[in-house]
Scaffold this motif. Structure first.
Motif, PDB file in Angstrom:
ATOM      1  N   GLU A  11      45.411  21.511 -34.232  1.00  0.00           N
ATOM      2  CA  GLU A  11      46.690  22.123 -34.574  1.00  0.00           C
ATOM      3  C   GLU A  11      46.528  23.189 -35.661  1.00  0.00           C
ATOM      4  O   GLU A  11      47.128  24.264 -35.581  1.00  0.00           O
ATOM      5  N   VAL A  12      45.713  22.914 -36.666  1.00  0.00           N
ATOM      6  CA  VAL A  12      45.450  23.921 -37.694  1.00  0.00           C
ATOM      7  C   VAL A  12      44.749  25.134 -37.072  1.00  0.00           C
ATOM      8  O   VAL A  12      45.066  26.286 -37.392  1.00  0.00           O
ATOM      9  N   ALA A  70      40.320  26.462 -39.811  1.00  0.00           N
ATOM     10  CA  ALA A  70      40.364  24.999 -39.698  1.00  0.00           C
ATOM     11  C   ALA A  70      39.039  24.376 -40.121  1.00  0.00           C
ATOM     12  O   ALA A  70      39.018  23.353 -40.825  1.00  0.00           O
ATOM     13  N   TRP A  91      38.557  22.330 -43.961  1.00  0.00           N
ATOM     14  CA  TRP A  91      38.195  20.913 -43.996  1.00  0.00           C
ATOM     15  C   TRP A  91      36.867  20.707 -44.736  1.00  0.00           C
ATOM     16  O   TRP A  91      36.739  19.779 -45.529  1.00  0.00           O
ATOM     17  N   ARG A 114      36.387  14.040 -39.233  1.00  0.00           N
ATOM     18  CA  ARG A 114      37.492  14.996 -39.154  1.00  0.00           C
ATOM     19  C   ARG A 114      38.409  14.631 -37.998  1.00  0.00           C
ATOM     20  O   ARG A 114      37.942  14.434 -36.866  1.00  0.00           O
ATOM     21  N   THR A 131      42.536  14.428 -45.490  1.00  0.00           N
ATOM     22  CA  THR A 131      41.503  13.748 -44.702  1.00  0.00           C
ATOM     23  C   THR A 131      40.117  14.225 -45.110  1.00  0.00           C
ATOM     24  O   THR A 131      39.161  13.445 -45.157  1.00  0.00           O
ATOM     25  N   LEU A 138      51.511  19.904 -42.740  1.00  0.00           N
ATOM     26  CA  LEU A 138      50.338  19.734 -41.879  1.00  0.00           C
ATOM     27  C   LEU A 138      49.054  20.045 -42.659  1.00  0.00           C
ATOM     28  O   LEU A 138      48.087  19.270 -42.618  1.00  0.00           O
ATOM     29  N   TYR A 194      46.081  17.402 -43.535  1.00  0.00           N
ATOM     30  CA  TYR A 194      44.734  17.738 -43.044  1.00  0.00           C
ATOM     31  C   TYR A 194      43.744  17.800 -44.215  1.00  0.00           C
ATOM     32  O   TYR A 194      42.629  17.264 -44.134  1.00  0.00           O
ATOM     33  N   ALA A 203      44.537  16.972 -35.647  1.00  0.00           N
ATOM     34  CA  ALA A 203      44.975  17.824 -36.755  1.00  0.00           C
ATOM     35  C   ALA A 203      44.152  19.100 -36.817  1.00  0.00           C
ATOM     36  O   ALA A 203      44.684  20.191 -37.057  1.00  0.00           O
ATOM     37  N   ALA A 204      42.852  18.992 -36.590  1.00  0.00           N
ATOM     38  CA  ALA A 204      41.994  20.175 -36.604  1.00  0.00           C
ATOM     39  C   ALA A 204      42.414  21.167 -35.521  1.00  0.00           C
ATOM     40  O   ALA A 204      42.449  22.388 -35.749  1.00  0.00           O
TER      41      ALA A 204
END
Length: 375
Positions: A276-277, A286, A290, A269, A358, A351, A355, A273-274
């Motif tokens: 920011e989410v 977040a 994911w 992960r 990924t 975003l 995310y 990005a994690a």
């Protein structure tokens, strides 16, 4: 020219009659099905019975669409071609992005399929649906005895009975739900949009020749910010409509452990990005988004390997690539609680999509590890 002869009706209420008449005129549809008791207790089924009773003489199929749906001008022709391909099936041309069936359609899109069999225990999406005439008549007779007011619930119950198969869901979605108001009491669900919004030129070849995903195995889905799993055969149990968190359900997959999932999260992960989410939508969301995408990616890859036609290569087909992008573009907003969906602007959507990709991509790693564990 399609051989299916499709008659049609638009379900509507007098307060929406003008928009329904515009839809009839633009799409060349057959008739309006007006609520026969507009001042009574809201009931979609009451109006649906009018729509299913308005079949034109000589028709082989009836197409019913609701008044708050956007659709391409050649929708009837597309429906007729699909009815030619699947003459005996209920065909749903819209699936909500946040339902179990929405998750099924999203998984099918990632696997490269054009159609997917609906999960039988959930409501059958009826915003835009086509039935063979015999099935439509049978549904009307069955539904006239029901005390339920939601036609989508009665449709699912009808299709479950007598050995009937659940509906086929069109994976590329050319119809769209407009607005958030609901005469039938669904406004609390917030923004409700199509799971895989697709241009009609891309959708036609996928619907006319794309493969059908009939077997879902276990199905990851999200609701209200949390990840869940629908287990194999759950529809045949007393807990058919229960929601099991992914942690609760992992033992039922007979493949995965929480430790195996956590290892992939820790290794793959993206931290930036994690973070920011998490800043925008909360750390729990977040994490849940994911992991949901990780499980979704694993199952989509497994479905493609087991069920796609030999030689199918989704990444080489531009229409399928766009379908997959559309499916992933909705997974983040759909997974949010309804009150947070309107706050997702273009930058946030981008975003969330990046995310989500990924996690979906990491699903292949999770699949390889679990396959290796079984050898």
């Amino acid at each position: 020219m399609p051989t299916a002869r499709v008659s049609s009706a638009v379900m509507t209420h007098p307060v929406r009659r003008a928009q329904a008449e515009e839809l009839v005129a633009r799409l060349g549809l057959g008739s309006l099905a007006l609520d026969p008791d507009p001042d009574g207790t809201p009931s979609a089924l009451r109006t649906a019975l009018i729509a299913w009773a308005s079949i034109t003489e000589g028709a082989t199929h009836q197409f019913m669409i609701q008044d708050d749906v956007a659709a391409p001008d050649d929708m009837l022709d597309l429906v007729a071609h699909c009815a030619d391909r699947f003459p005996g099936d209920a065909l749903a041309f819209y699936t909500n992005w946040h339902a179990r069936n929405g998750a099924a359609a999203r998984l099918a899109a990632l696997a490269g399929a054009g159609w997917v069999r609906a999960v039988p225990e959930e409501f059958t999406p009826t915003l835009a649906i086509c039935l063979p005439v015999a099935l439509a008549d049978g549904f009307r007779r069955y539904a006239e005895r029901s005390g339920e007011r939601h036609d989508d619930e009665v449709m699912a119950d009808f299709l479950r009975r007598g050995g009937r198969r659940s509906a086929l869901l069109a994976v590329p979605t050319v119809t769209e739900h407009t607005g958030t108001s609901s005469i039938n009491g669904h406004a609390t669900q917030g923004v409700r949009l199509a799971v895989c919004p697709t241009a009609v030129d891309d959708a036609r070849p996928l619907l006319s020749g794309g493969w059908v995903l009939e077997e879902l195995d276990w199905l990851p889905y999200m609701r209200y910010g949390q990840g869940f799993i629908r287990l194999p055969g759950q529809d045949a149990t007393p807990a058919a409509r229960s929601h099991y968190t992914w942690r609760e359900a992992l033992p039922g997959t007979k493949l995965l452990t929480e430790g195996a999932v956590s290892d992939v999260v820790r290794e793959l992960r993206p931290e930036d990005a994690a973070a920011e989410v998490a800043r925008l939508f909360g750390p729990s969301f977040a994490d849940e988004l994911w992991i949901h995408c990780l499980l979704l990616g694993r199952q989509a890859e497994d479905a493609a390997r087991r069920h796609a036609p030999e030689g199918a290569a989704p990444d080489r087909d531009p229409a399928v690539r766009r379908l997959r992008e559309a499916a992933v573009s909705t997974v983040g907003p759909a997974g949010l609680p309804p009150e947070h969906r309107p706050s997702v602007g273009p930058a946030h959507a981008e975003l969330l999509s990046a995310y989500a990709w990924t996690g979906i991509s990491a699903g292949k790693v999770l699949l390889e590890r679990t396959r290796a564990d079984r050898r």
